[in-house]
Design a protein around this motif. Structure first.
Motif, PDB file in Angstrom:
ATOM      1  N   UNK A 107       7.721 -13.323 -24.481  1.00 50.55           N
ATOM      2  CA  UNK A 107       8.431 -12.009 -24.503  1.00 50.55           C
ATOM      3  C   UNK A 107       8.208 -11.359 -23.119  1.00 50.55           C
ATOM      4  N   UNK A 108       6.549 -11.616 -22.710  1.00 46.88           N
ATOM      5  CA  UNK A 108       6.104 -11.167 -21.229  1.00 46.88           C
ATOM      6  C   UNK A 108       6.033 -12.004 -20.232  1.00 46.88           C
ATOM      7  N   UNK A 109       6.855 -13.049 -20.193  1.00 46.01           N
ATOM      8  CA  UNK A 109       7.110 -14.076 -18.890  1.00 46.01           C
ATOM      9  C   UNK A 109       6.090 -14.991 -18.639  1.00 46.01           C
ATOM     10  N   UNK A 110       4.799 -14.438 -18.713  1.00 51.90           N
ATOM     11  CA  UNK A 110       3.799 -15.354 -18.654  1.00 51.90           C
ATOM     12  C   UNK A 110       3.720 -15.885 -17.110  1.00 51.90           C
ATOM     13  N   UNK A 111       4.168 -15.569 -16.180  1.00 52.32           N
ATOM     14  CA  UNK A 111       4.311 -16.265 -14.780  1.00 52.32           C
ATOM     15  C   UNK A 111       2.815 -16.226 -14.312  1.00 52.32           C
ATOM     16  N   UNK A 112       2.703 -16.925 -13.200  1.00 48.48           N
ATOM     17  CA  UNK A 112       1.473 -17.001 -12.539  1.00 48.48           C
ATOM     18  C   UNK A 112       1.790 -15.945 -11.306  1.00 48.48           C
ATOM     19  N   UNK A 113       0.981 -14.731 -11.350  1.00 52.69           N
ATOM     20  CA  UNK A 113       1.354 -13.986 -10.383  1.00 52.69           C
ATOM     21  C   UNK A 113       1.073 -14.260  -8.801  1.00 52.69           C
ATOM     22  N   UNK A 114       0.213 -14.971  -8.589  1.00 55.94           N
ATOM     23  CA  UNK A 114      -0.159 -15.689  -7.423  1.00 55.94           C
ATOM     24  C   UNK A 114       0.745 -16.805  -6.931  1.00 55.94           C
ATOM     25  N   UNK A 115       1.815 -17.221  -7.698  1.00 53.93           N
ATOM     26  CA  UNK A 115       2.698 -18.235  -7.427  1.00 53.93           C
ATOM     27  C   UNK A 115       3.911 -17.572  -7.120  1.00 53.93           C
ATOM     28  N   UNK A 116       4.564 -18.147  -6.123  1.00 53.97           N
ATOM     29  CA  UNK A 116       5.909 -17.982  -5.964  1.00 53.97           C
ATOM     30  C   UNK A 116       6.967 -18.530  -7.300  1.00 53.97           C
ATOM     31  N   UNK A 117       8.204 -18.036  -7.286  1.00 55.39           N
ATOM     32  CA  UNK A 117       8.873 -18.475  -8.252  1.00 55.39           C
ATOM     33  C   UNK A 117       9.335 -20.061  -8.338  1.00 55.39           C
ATOM     34  N   UNK A 118       9.257 -20.393  -7.205  1.00 57.62           N
ATOM     35  CA  UNK A 118       9.431 -21.926  -7.012  1.00 57.62           C
ATOM     36  C   UNK A 118       8.070 -22.645  -7.443  1.00 57.62           C
ATOM     37  N   UNK A 119       6.797 -22.076  -7.055  1.00 62.74           N
ATOM     38  CA  UNK A 119       5.663 -22.741  -7.509  1.00 62.74           C
ATOM     39  C   UNK A 119       5.450 -22.670  -8.953  1.00 62.74           C
ATOM     40  N   UNK A 120       6.097 -21.496  -9.622  1.00 56.05           N
ATOM     41  CA  UNK A 120       5.856 -21.290 -10.993  1.00 56.05           C
ATOM     42  C   UNK A 120       6.789 -22.545 -11.679  1.00 56.05           C
ATOM     43  N   UNK A 121       7.627 -22.541 -11.326  1.00 57.06           N
ATOM     44  CA  UNK A 121       8.611 -23.835 -12.083  1.00 57.06           C
ATOM     45  C   UNK A 121       8.161 -25.281 -11.818  1.00 57.06           C
ATOM     46  N   UNK A 122       7.460 -25.431 -10.427  1.00 60.55           N
ATOM     47  CA  UNK A 122       6.915 -26.701 -10.128  1.00 60.55           C
ATOM     48  C   UNK A 122       5.541 -26.942 -11.095  1.00 60.55           C
ATOM     49  N   UNK A 123       4.984 -26.019 -11.276  1.00 57.89           N
ATOM     50  CA  UNK A 123       3.547 -26.189 -11.626  1.00 57.89           C
ATOM     51  C   UNK A 123       3.359 -27.141 -12.749  1.00 57.89           C
ATOM     52  N   UNK A 124       3.973 -27.038 -13.876  1.00 50.77           N
ATOM     53  CA  UNK A 124       3.931 -27.755 -15.351  1.00 50.77           C
ATOM     54  C   UNK A 124       4.248 -29.137 -14.975  1.00 50.77           C
ATOM     55  N   UNK A 125       5.618 -29.558 -14.335  1.00 52.45           N
ATOM     56  CA  UNK A 125       5.665 -31.120 -14.251  1.00 52.45           C
ATOM     57  C   UNK A 125       4.641 -31.791 -13.346  1.00 52.45           C
ATOM     58  N   UNK A 126       4.153 -30.974 -12.349  1.00 50.04           N
ATOM     59  CA  UNK A 126       3.197 -31.689 -11.452  1.00 50.04           C
ATOM     60  C   UNK A 126       1.849 -31.705 -12.212  1.00 50.04           C
ATOM     61  N   UNK A 127       1.409 -30.800 -12.722  1.00 47.60           N
ATOM     62  CA  UNK A 127      -0.035 -30.675 -13.118  1.00 47.60           C
ATOM     63  C   UNK A 127      -0.115 -31.295 -14.525  1.00 47.60           C
TER      64      UNK A 127
END
Length: 264
Positions: A107-127
């Motif tokens: 509901x509330x997005x749960x994005x990492x606030x210190x990451x850019x949009x691109x970094x947020x999308x990349x984080x899971x596949x990489x880590x």
């Protein structure tokens, strides 16, 4: 896995929940909830607040641990592993890898606030999936372009509208290449004028044949996109069927009351 019956290929469920129960203290939130979802199917969960819809969704990837019942994803028991016909509970590390098969949009997005949009999308596949950064970046850029955010890849969540943040969250979920997508009331935190842009992205995913289980209050979206609608109330599955059946001609009195109230 498929089974052939009278010339028709029937696909095995990608998700199967059997008699799932959940208590918070003495309060029973889920009461013998059973549901299956087949590959490519879009299932919408509807019902009043407090029906147990979001709790049920969270049990499917063990963000909530059910008190009893069985949940299977892709033929594997959620939260456990098989070893010589016995079940052993997964460690947190292995559970994280299993959760990646059922990516959730909150509901509330749960994005990492210190990451850019691109970094947020990349984080899971990489880590989590340990994929190579170069190929992940290429896919992430393409996904952000697909959700209409190609010009926002270097923006931080604080620089984006609620609808844009939710579209980043959807791109992040898709980037994990899950067996199916879980949506927990993805438009409930948005201003009314931003709801449409998120529903458009979800509709596009459904047309692509993505398997989706969606908790929603958006009846128009459910009617337009769902293959099946499941009505929950008081922690139970009360009724399910096609959109025309559940929204147009509900059988159960509890469903009829709800539909009359939300569609009036």
């Amino acid at each position: 896995m498929t089974a052939e019956n009278a010339g028709t290929i029937v696909q095995e469920p990608v998700l199967e929940a059997v008699r799932v129960n959940k208590f918070y203290g003495h309060h029973q939130v889920l009461k013998d909830v059973s549901l299956n979802v087949r590959p490519g199917e879009v299932v919408c969960l509807i019902g009043p607040s407090g029906a147990g819809k979001s709790t049920f969704l969270r049990t499917l990837n063990r963000l909530e641990v059910p008190d009893s019942g069985e949940i299977w994803v892709g033929g594997d028991p959620v939260g456990f592993r098989h070893d010589r016909s016995k079940l052993y509970e997964l460690s947190e590390r292995h559970l994280s890898a299993q959760r990646a098969r059922t990516a959730m949009v909150f509901q509330h997005f749960n994005l990492f606030p210190h990451f850019t949009a691109l970094q947020n999308v990349m984080e899971g596949p990489i880590q989590v999936q340990k994929r190579k950064a170069a190929s992940v970046r290429e896919e992430a850029v393409a996904l952000l372009e697909r959700v209409g955010l190609g010009d926002k890849i270097n923006h931080y969540p604080s620089q984006l509208s609620g609808g844009q943040r939710q579209r980043v969250a959807i791109a992040r979920a898709v980037a994990m290449k899950p067996l199916f997508l879980l949506f927990d009331e993805p438009t409930s935190a948005l201003d009314p004028e931003l709801v449409g842009e998120v529903l458009d992205v979800m509709t596009d995913l459904a047309r692509d044949g993505r398997t989706m289980l969606v908790v929603t209050h958006e009846m128009g979206f459910a009617r337009r996109v769902a293959d099946r609608i499941v009505f929950m109330a008081d922690g139970m599955v009360v009724e399910q069927g096609t959109p025309d059946e559940v929204l147009g001609n509900p059988r159960e009195p509890r469903t009829q009351q709800f539909i009359k109230r939300v569609l009036s």
